[in-house]
Design a protein around this motif. Structure first.
Motif, PDB file in Angstrom:
ATOM      1  N   MET A   1       0.835  -1.202   0.000  1.00 20.16           N
ATOM      2  CA  MET A   1       0.000   0.000   0.000  1.00 20.16           C
ATOM      3  C   MET A   1       0.864   1.243   0.000  1.00 20.16           C
ATOM      4  SD  MET A   1      -1.105   0.630   3.919  1.00 20.16           S
ATOM      5  CE  MET A   1      -1.314   2.316   3.491  1.00 20.16           C
ATOM      6  N   MET A   2       0.275   2.350  -0.367  1.00 20.20           N
ATOM      7  CA  MET A   2       0.932   3.658  -0.323  1.00 20.20           C
ATOM      8  C   MET A   2       2.316   3.615  -0.956  1.00 20.20           C
ATOM      9  SD  MET A   2      -0.292   5.294   3.306  1.00 20.20           S
ATOM     10  CE  MET A   2      -0.082   3.848   4.319  1.00 20.20           C
ATOM     11  N   ILE A   3       2.381   3.243  -2.223  1.00 15.24           N
ATOM     12  CA  ILE A   3       3.649   3.247  -2.949  1.00 15.24           C
ATOM     13  C   ILE A   3       4.119   4.694  -3.062  1.00 15.24           C
ATOM     14  CG2 ILE A   3       4.792   2.647  -5.096  1.00 15.24           C
ATOM     15  CD1 ILE A   3       3.842   0.287  -3.369  1.00 15.24           C
ATOM     16  N   LEU A   4       5.344   4.919  -2.703  1.00 16.20           N
ATOM     17  CA  LEU A   4       5.830   6.284  -2.532  1.00 16.20           C
ATOM     18  C   LEU A   4       7.038   6.540  -3.413  1.00 16.20           C
ATOM     19  CD1 LEU A   4       5.587   6.174   1.345  1.00 16.20           C
ATOM     20  CD2 LEU A   4       3.957   7.250  -0.207  1.00 16.20           C
ATOM     21  N   SER A   5       7.197   7.770  -3.813  1.00 17.60           N
ATOM     22  CA  SER A   5       8.304   8.138  -4.696  1.00 17.60           C
ATOM     23  C   SER A   5       8.903   9.446  -4.226  1.00 17.60           C
ATOM     24  CB  SER A   5       7.782   8.304  -6.123  1.00 17.60           C
ATOM     25  OG  SER A   5       8.722   8.967  -6.922  1.00 17.60           O
ATOM     26  N   PRO A   6      10.220   9.601  -4.325  1.00 18.75           N
ATOM     27  CA  PRO A   6      10.843  10.860  -3.946  1.00 18.75           C
ATOM     28  C   PRO A   6      10.681  11.962  -4.973  1.00 18.75           C
ATOM     29  CG  PRO A   6      12.506   9.318  -4.689  1.00 18.75           C
ATOM     30  CD  PRO A   6      11.210   8.569  -4.677  1.00 18.75           C
ATOM     31  N   ALA A   7       9.998  11.683  -6.102  1.00 16.53           N
ATOM     32  CA  ALA A   7       9.836  12.706  -7.131  1.00 16.53           C
ATOM     33  C   ALA A   7       9.078  13.904  -6.565  1.00 16.53           C
ATOM     34  CB  ALA A   7       9.108  12.120  -8.331  1.00 16.53           C
ATOM     35  N   GLU A   8       9.433  15.073  -7.064  1.00 14.41           N
ATOM     36  CA  GLU A   8       8.793  16.289  -6.577  1.00 14.41           C
ATOM     37  C   GLU A   8       7.328  16.313  -6.984  1.00 14.41           C
ATOM     38  OE1 GLU A   8       9.194  21.123  -7.137  1.00 14.41           O
ATOM     39  OE2 GLU A   8      10.933  19.815  -7.433  1.00 14.41           O
ATOM     40  N   LEU A   9       6.478  16.731  -6.059  1.00 13.45           N
ATOM     41  CA  LEU A   9       5.058  16.842  -6.353  1.00 13.45           C
ATOM     42  C   LEU A   9       4.802  18.062  -7.232  1.00 13.45           C
ATOM     43  CD1 LEU A   9       3.477  16.175  -2.832  1.00 13.45           C
ATOM     44  CD2 LEU A   9       3.945  14.525  -4.641  1.00 13.45           C
ATOM     45  N   SER A  10       3.751  17.971  -8.037  1.00 13.80           N
ATOM     46  CA  SER A  10       3.312  19.144  -8.784  1.00 13.80           C
ATOM     47  C   SER A  10       2.728  20.159  -7.806  1.00 13.80           C
ATOM     48  CB  SER A  10       2.247  18.752  -9.803  1.00 13.80           C
ATOM     49  OG  SER A  10       1.054  18.358  -9.136  1.00 13.80           O
ATOM     50  N   GLY A 184       1.806   9.599  -3.632  1.00 11.87           N
ATOM     51  CA  GLY A 184       2.950  10.108  -4.367  1.00 11.87           C
ATOM     52  C   GLY A 184       3.974  10.852  -3.527  1.00 11.87           C
ATOM     53  N   HIS A 185       3.750  10.915  -2.202  1.00 12.75           N
ATOM     54  CA  HIS A 185       4.686  11.612  -1.318  1.00 12.75           C
ATOM     55  C   HIS A 185       5.310  10.585  -0.380  1.00 12.75           C
ATOM     56  CE1 HIS A 185       6.422  14.587   1.331  1.00 12.75           C
ATOM     57  NE2 HIS A 185       5.769  14.075   2.356  1.00 12.75           N
ATOM     58  N   ASN A 186       6.623  10.534  -0.355  1.00 13.63           N
ATOM     59  CA  ASN A 186       7.324   9.527   0.448  1.00 13.63           C
ATOM     60  C   ASN A 186       7.542  10.025   1.866  1.00 13.63           C
ATOM     61  OD1 ASN A 186       8.930   7.567   1.535  1.00 13.63           O
ATOM     62  ND2 ASN A 186      10.410   7.529  -0.128  1.00 13.63           N
ATOM     63  N   VAL A 187       6.661   9.631   2.761  1.00 12.79           N
ATOM     64  CA  VAL A 187       6.739  10.038   4.159  1.00 12.79           C
ATOM     65  C   VAL A 187       8.054   9.600   4.799  1.00 12.79           C
ATOM     66  CG1 VAL A 187       5.700   9.634   6.437  1.00 12.79           C
ATOM     67  CG2 VAL A 187       4.237  10.127   4.471  1.00 12.79           C
ATOM     68  N   LEU A 235      -1.861  10.476   8.459  1.00 10.66           N
ATOM     69  CA  LEU A 235      -1.988   9.670   7.245  1.00 10.66           C
ATOM     70  C   LEU A 235      -2.400   8.237   7.574  1.00 10.66           C
ATOM     71  CD1 LEU A 235      -1.675   9.271   4.209  1.00 10.66           C
ATOM     72  CD2 LEU A 235       0.773   8.882   4.584  1.00 10.66           C
ATOM     73  N   THR A 236      -1.686   7.590   8.474  1.00  9.78           N
ATOM     74  CA  THR A 236      -1.985   6.205   8.827  1.00  9.78           C
ATOM     75  C   THR A 236      -3.382   6.095   9.428  1.00  9.78           C
ATOM     76  OG1 THR A 236       0.362   5.814   9.224  1.00  9.78           O
ATOM     77  CG2 THR A 236      -1.170   4.220  10.145  1.00  9.78           C
ATOM     78  N   GLY A 237      -3.731   7.027  10.296  1.00  9.90           N
ATOM     79  CA  GLY A 237      -5.057   7.015  10.900  1.00  9.90           C
ATOM     80  C   GLY A 237      -6.152   7.173   9.870  1.00  9.90           C
ATOM     81  N   ALA A 238      -5.919   8.024   8.880  1.00 11.12           N
ATOM     82  CA  ALA A 238      -6.928   8.239   7.840  1.00 11.12           C
ATOM     83  C   ALA A 238      -7.163   6.962   7.043  1.00 11.12           C
ATOM     84  CB  ALA A 238      -6.505   9.368   6.916  1.00 11.12           C
ATOM     85  N   VAL A 239      -6.103   6.230   6.737  1.00  4.00           N
ATOM     86  CA  VAL A 239      -6.251   4.981   6.000  1.00  4.00           C
ATOM     87  C   VAL A 239      -7.145   4.006   6.763  1.00  4.00           C
ATOM     88  CG1 VAL A 239      -5.023   2.965   5.103  1.00  4.00           C
ATOM     89  CG2 VAL A 239      -4.057   5.247   4.792  1.00  4.00           C
ATOM     90  N   ILE A 240      -6.964   3.918   8.082  1.00  3.45           N
ATOM     91  CA  ILE A 240      -7.772   2.990   8.889  1.00  3.45           C
ATOM     92  C   ILE A 240      -9.202   3.492   9.039  1.00  3.45           C
ATOM     93  CG2 ILE A 240      -8.033   1.973  11.182  1.00  3.45           C
ATOM     94  CD1 ILE A 240      -4.945   2.023  11.392  1.00  3.45           C
ATOM     95  N   ARG A 241      -9.361   4.761   9.361  1.00  2.00           N
ATOM     96  CA  ARG A 241     -10.705   5.293   9.629  1.00  2.00           C
ATOM     97  C   ARG A 241     -11.614   5.222   8.405  1.00  2.00           C
ATOM     98  NH1 ARG A 241      -7.666   8.962  12.677  1.00  2.00           N
ATOM     99  NH2 ARG A 241      -7.488  10.369  10.886  1.00  2.00           N
ATOM    100  N   LYS A 242     -11.057   5.249   7.214  1.00  3.22           N
ATOM    101  CA  LYS A 242     -11.867   5.265   5.998  1.00  3.22           C
ATOM    102  C   LYS A 242     -12.234   3.865   5.507  1.00  3.22           C
ATOM    103  CE  LYS A 242     -10.306   9.824   4.518  1.00  3.22           C
ATOM    104  NZ  LYS A 242     -11.649  10.442   4.480  1.00  3.22           N
TER     105      LYS A 242
END
Length: 283
Positions: A1-10, A184-187, A235-242
């Protein structure tokens, strides 16, 4: 889950993440203070040591949250100011520490002139910033020549077990983040010391270093950890609560199993790992 990348966000993705973080921390301000502020306080002394805090230091605390670090710097004689993106966090900090100055501000647009501070610290805000390179550059802008800066960020979830237990449980059940949770944001980008060093080097700092820190944090039982984590981890809490109730139940069962490894006769002894990256603005 939550595949993340160091690429800059738009720009639009960055603003979406910024809004998510603001709303999430607004909603959790009180519960974050009740549970998680004590965990983040583990970094207070190392952060102060790395910026050479002393009486009279002009200090900026970025992502100041409920305000304890800013207030502790003032207790040690610094002239400290806290800033946070979340208005509810600022309200809470101002209520808890009425003699300290706190301002609502985005880290990419700090409301201070160049060279205002002798030191800038940031306790566990770095991974929440949509564009960390811009954020660090803006923090450095406010530093006087020769001033020092220090950021703390978490170690890998395998060694930082408050977040890690939750994320392991989510991964075990195999749920994905809902569409309204930013992607898309690598925590955990700066859980990697090489990435952390590169960030600080790129900001033009000297005497750059990243140090490893470890501690154990006691929680009396899994219910306290479950409620505390859901009330603190945006972030983690939002994934569970939803998730629906049945899926939440499966995550909770997996969570209990993951947490049981750390049980003692008195409660849970949870490993905590974090890093501090620091440097100096050239004179």
């Amino acid at each position: 889950m939550m595949i993340l990348s160091p690429a800059e966000l738009s720009s639009s993705e960055a603003e979406r993440l910024r809004a998510f973080e603001r709303q999430g921390h607004d909603a959790l301000a009180k519960s974050y203070h009740a549970f998680f502020a004590a965990v983040t306080a583990l970094a207070t002394d190392p952060l102060f040591d790395d910026v050479h805090l002393h009486r009279g230091t002009r200090l900026l605390d970025v992502a100041s949250g409920p305000g304890a670090l800013t207030a502790e710097a003032a207790n040690r004689g610094a002239r400290s100011v806290g800033v946070d993106l979340s208005p509810r966090m600022i309200e809470l900090a101002q209520r808890l520490y009425p003699t300290i100055e706190y301002r609502e501000a985005d880290v990419e647009h700090l409301p201070f002139p160049d060279h205002t501070f002798d030191a800038v610290v940031c306790a566990f805000g770095l991974g929440h910033f949509p564009r960390p390179e811009l954020a660090v550059a803006e923090c450095v802008r406010t530093l006087s020549p020769g001033g020092r800066i220090a950021f703390s960020w978490w170690g890998d979830p395998s060694r930082q077990r408050i977040q890690g237990i939750f994320r392991d449980a989510i991964a075990e059940i195999g749920v994905s983040a809902p569409l309204d949770v930013p992607q898309g944001h690598n925590v955990f980008r700066y859980s990697n010391s090489g990435e952390f060093l590169q960030l600080l080097d790129g900001a033009g700092l000297t005497e750059v270093k990243v140090t490893e820190h470890a501690a154990t944090y006691f929680v009396p039982d899994t219910e306290t950890l479950w409620r505390g984590g859901l009330g603190s981890l945006v972030l983690t809490g939002a994934v569970i609560r939803k998730q629906d109730q049945a899926t939440q139940g499966l995550i909770r069962t997996a969570f209990e199993r993951c947490a049981s490894v750390y049980k003692s006769a008195d409660g849970l002894n949870l490993p905590i790992a974090f890093k501090i990256g620091s440097g100096q603005r050239p004179t």
